[in-house]
Design an enzyme around this catalytic site. Structure first.
Site, short mmCIF file in Angstrom:
data_model
loop_
_atom_site.label_atom_id
_atom_site.label_comp_id
_atom_site.label_asym_id
_atom_site.label_seq_id
_atom_site.Cartn_x
_atom_site.Cartn_y
_atom_site.Cartn_z
CE1 TYR A 67 -78.07 -11.50 17.69
CE2 TYR A 67 -78.16 -12.54 15.81
CZ TYR A 67 -78.69 -12.33 16.81
OH TYR A 67 -79.73 -13.36 17.60
CD GLU A 68 -79.37 -5.07 15.85
OE1 GLU A 68 -79.87 -5.47 14.94
OE2 GLU A 68 -79.08 -3.67 15.68
N GLY A 69 -74.70 -4.82 16.52
CA GLY A 69 -73.42 -3.77 17.14
C GLY A 69 -72.86 -4.95 18.37
#
Ligand SMILES: Cc1cc2nc3c(=O)[nH]c(=O)nc-3n(C[C@H](O)[C@H](O)[C@H](O)COP(=O)(O)OP(=O)(O)OC[C@H]3O[C@@H](n4cnc5c(N)ncnc54)[C@H](O)[C@@H]3O)c2cc1C
Length: 594
Positions: A441-443
């Site tokens: 997650y978060e890129g």
């Protein structure tokens, strides 16, 4: 089962002697954060997170958050009470702006506090992390009205924030999102659409939840350029600024996940009843992606921290097990009795690998946080600019290098436990399951590597990277004054040469327009870069520890030198092993038949 003990000795040493806390505490507005005060603050915080939050880690995993019949989320036993204590203790707002009721501590110290929360209980800590990101986004981009209405409650932690980007068709490619926002006569908007994977998208900890949502106005251009950001409260505020009518948004379901079970991952529907969810524009229309990056960049550092946190917790757990588990006789020794496994060289290697990597990651995390402090508070434009460039460069490395390592260390922690690690009762398996989301997650980490190579490496024609490397080389010079660091010094110098070689190669590929070749080497390059940064900072730590600053325990200092040497002599050399992968080009990848 072991509980969490914050390693305050390493944290404060790293802050003071590696990450430059003293310089940060001299910045305008941070004078109250002198190293002595910070030491006391961290001690208090450590007590709180180990005593109140850490004991809930296991129950959070076993019970998980659940969606009740009335469509709201119920958190595991004890979370509500612990969250109240978190608010009362002031830790929720320690690093947040004083203007809105926060403690005004430097970001670097906020990161150290947050690290302890995440080490104690990663799934729980995600809720306040997102609130912190929302505070920053609103403070920087929100109108005065929005700030007045929402910031104080967000800063105090009485209300929480979430981040809504992802949709079924829009994951890494955020520009593909479809959620619509339609302007109303009163200046507000009505939102319609479905967001998936929203962390802490609902909960019973706070009386209101403020969703920061990316959406598209009807006439907006396609792609990321057409995206705007909206604040959408769960409960619309009444005329007194209190949570009133329920907004038109609904939790459709919670995901069943591998780990972080206490963190509810929600599918959220906006405009389910047909009215549309009431939202307020944050910043200007079509500036949403840029504004959301404020929240995302802070969150990326926060997710990188999860690698440090889970690595630390897994290390502590494995260490305790290795001291207690008796198995096998030392080979070659005249011993009739079996010994605790910590006496076997391979187990010691696993433990030291964990500890050395955690300490290297922690150093990079604090150094990066310090750049954020300099970016906002340094006296000169030149220093603010340098800090901004450094922060931009280091953010994808912190995110991806630390989270990949977090998974590896959690896996090593399981290995130390042998078969008992693979069964759930010992708790080692939870760390591995929890850690696995952080590279996604978060890129994703693949996207971080693309960001590093395509956007960060070319900044100022590579001068930002070159400047950092020159600084790294200076540490090598200082190491030369200590005989026991000779091998480490040699390895650092060789690893730096390797990094210069790959950076130059990538720069040439980009200049030649051979983007595929550069992208093919992006992930190993990020790993190489992170490993060398770790060498630089562990080298700094070794030099500082050998200087023997007064007041520090000699036992701790000699242990620090030993751990740093292990990193420098046995982990750092792996960086040059990645050169072939970075400069291998895209040919074999393109030729492959899948
Ligand atoms: C538990 C959990 C919590 C989450 N919390 C939130 C949240 O709070 N808010 C929110 O908005 N989202 C959240 N997400 C979503 C998360 O950020 C996305 O899952 C992530 O960005 C990846 O998107 P995706 O799942 O669609 O994968 P995809 O984009 O489909 O990617 C699949 C694979 O392809 C690779 N890939 C895709 N595009 C490229 C490219 N251009 N170059 C190289 N490789 C590429 C990726 O690296 C990945 O390996 C969460 C997800 C989970 C599982």
């Amino acid at each position: 089962m072991s509980e969490y003990q914050p390693r305050l000795d390493d944290m404060t040493f790293t802050l003071n002697h590696v990450a430059g806390l003293e310089a940060v505490s001299k910045l305008n507005g941070y004078q109250h954060a002198d190293p002595v005060t910070v030491g006391t603050i961290l001690e208090e915080a450590g007590r709180f997170f180990s005593e109140v939050i850490a004991p809930l880690n296991r129950i959070g995993d076993v019970q998980g958050s659940v969606l009740t019949e009335d469509g709201t989320v119920r958190t595991p036993d004890g979370f509500k009470e612990a969250y109240q204590k978190y608010l009362e203790s002031g830790w929720a707002s320690a690093q947040l702006p004083e203007e809105w009721g926060g403690g005004g501590l430097p970001y670097m110290i906020g990161v150290a506090i947050q690290e302890m929360f995440k080490t104690a209980n990663m799934a729980f800590a995600l809720a306040p992390s997102l609130t912190h990101g929302a505070v920053e986004a609103l403070e920087r981009h929100g109108s005065e009205d929005l700030k007045t209405l929402y910031l104080e409650k967000l800063v105090s932690g009485e209300w929480a924030g979430t981040m809504n980007l992802t949709e079924p068709e829009a994951g890494s490619d955020v520009g593909a999102l479809r959620t619509k926002a339609i302007k109303q006569d009163d200046g507000s908007y009505r939102l319609f659409g479905t967001k998936i994977f929203i962390t802490w998208g609902d909960q019973d900890l706070t009386e209101n939840i403020l969703h920061l949502v990316l959406a598209r106005t009807p006439d907006a251009p396609p792609g990321t350029r057409g995206i705007s950001m909206f604040l959408v409260p769960k409960f619309i505020l009444d005329e007194n600024g209190r949570p009133g009518e329920r907004n038109d948004l609904k939790v459709l379901s919670l995901e069943h996940k591998l780990g972080i079970h206490a963190s509810p991952t929600c599918v959220l529907s906006y405009g389910e009843q047909g009215k549309g969810a009431v939202g307020y524009l944050v910043g200007d229309e079509q500036e949403g992606m840029r504004n959301m990056f404020t929240m995302m960049n802070a969150s990326r550092v926060g997710v990188g921290m999860e690698g440090v946190a889970i690595g630390e917790r897994a290390y502590q757990h494995a260490l305790q097990y290795a001291r207690e588990r008796v198995q096998g006789r030392p080979i070659g020794a005249d011993a009739r009795k079996s010994v605790p496994i910590i006496e076997h060289p391979d187990v010691r290697r696993m433990l030291l690998t964990m500890r050395a990597n955690v300490e290297a990651m922690r150093s990079l995390l604090y150094v990066t946080a310090g750049e954020a402090d300099h970016m906002f508070h340094a006296d000169t434009e030149e220093r603010r600019r340098l800090a901004s460039d450094r922060l931009a460069l280091l953010t994808p490395i912190v995110k991806a290098w630390c989270t990949d390592l977090g998974v590896e260390l959690a896996s090593i922690g399981m290995q130390v436990h042998g078969g008992m690690g693979y069964v759930e009762e010992t708790g080692a398996a939870q760390y591995l399951r929890d850690s696995r989301i952080a590279p996604i997650y978060e890129g994703t980490n693949g996207i971080q590597a693309v960001d590093l190579v395509l956007r960060k490496l070319p900044v100022q024609n590579g001068a930002v990277v070159a400047g950092l490397m020159a600084e790294m080389a200076e540490v090598g010079d200082k190491m030369g004054q200590h005989e026991e660091l000779n091998v480490f010094q040699h390895e650092l110098s060789s690893a730096l040469e390797g990094l210069i070689e790959t950076s130059t190669w990538l720069g040439h590929r980009l200049a030649a327009g051979d983007i595929q070749a550069a992208l093919a080497g992006a992930s190993p390059y990020l790993r190489q870069f992170g490993t060398v940064l770790g060498g630089w900072l562990m080298g700094t730590a070794a030099v500082e520890a050998l200087r023997a600053p007064s007041g520090l325990d000699p036992g701790f200092l000699s242990e620090k030198v030993n751990t740093a040497r292990f990193y420098g002599e046995q982990i750092l050399p792996t960086a040059n092993g990645l050169i072939a992968s970075v400069v291998g080009g895209s040919g074999l990848l393109e030729n492959a038949t899948f």
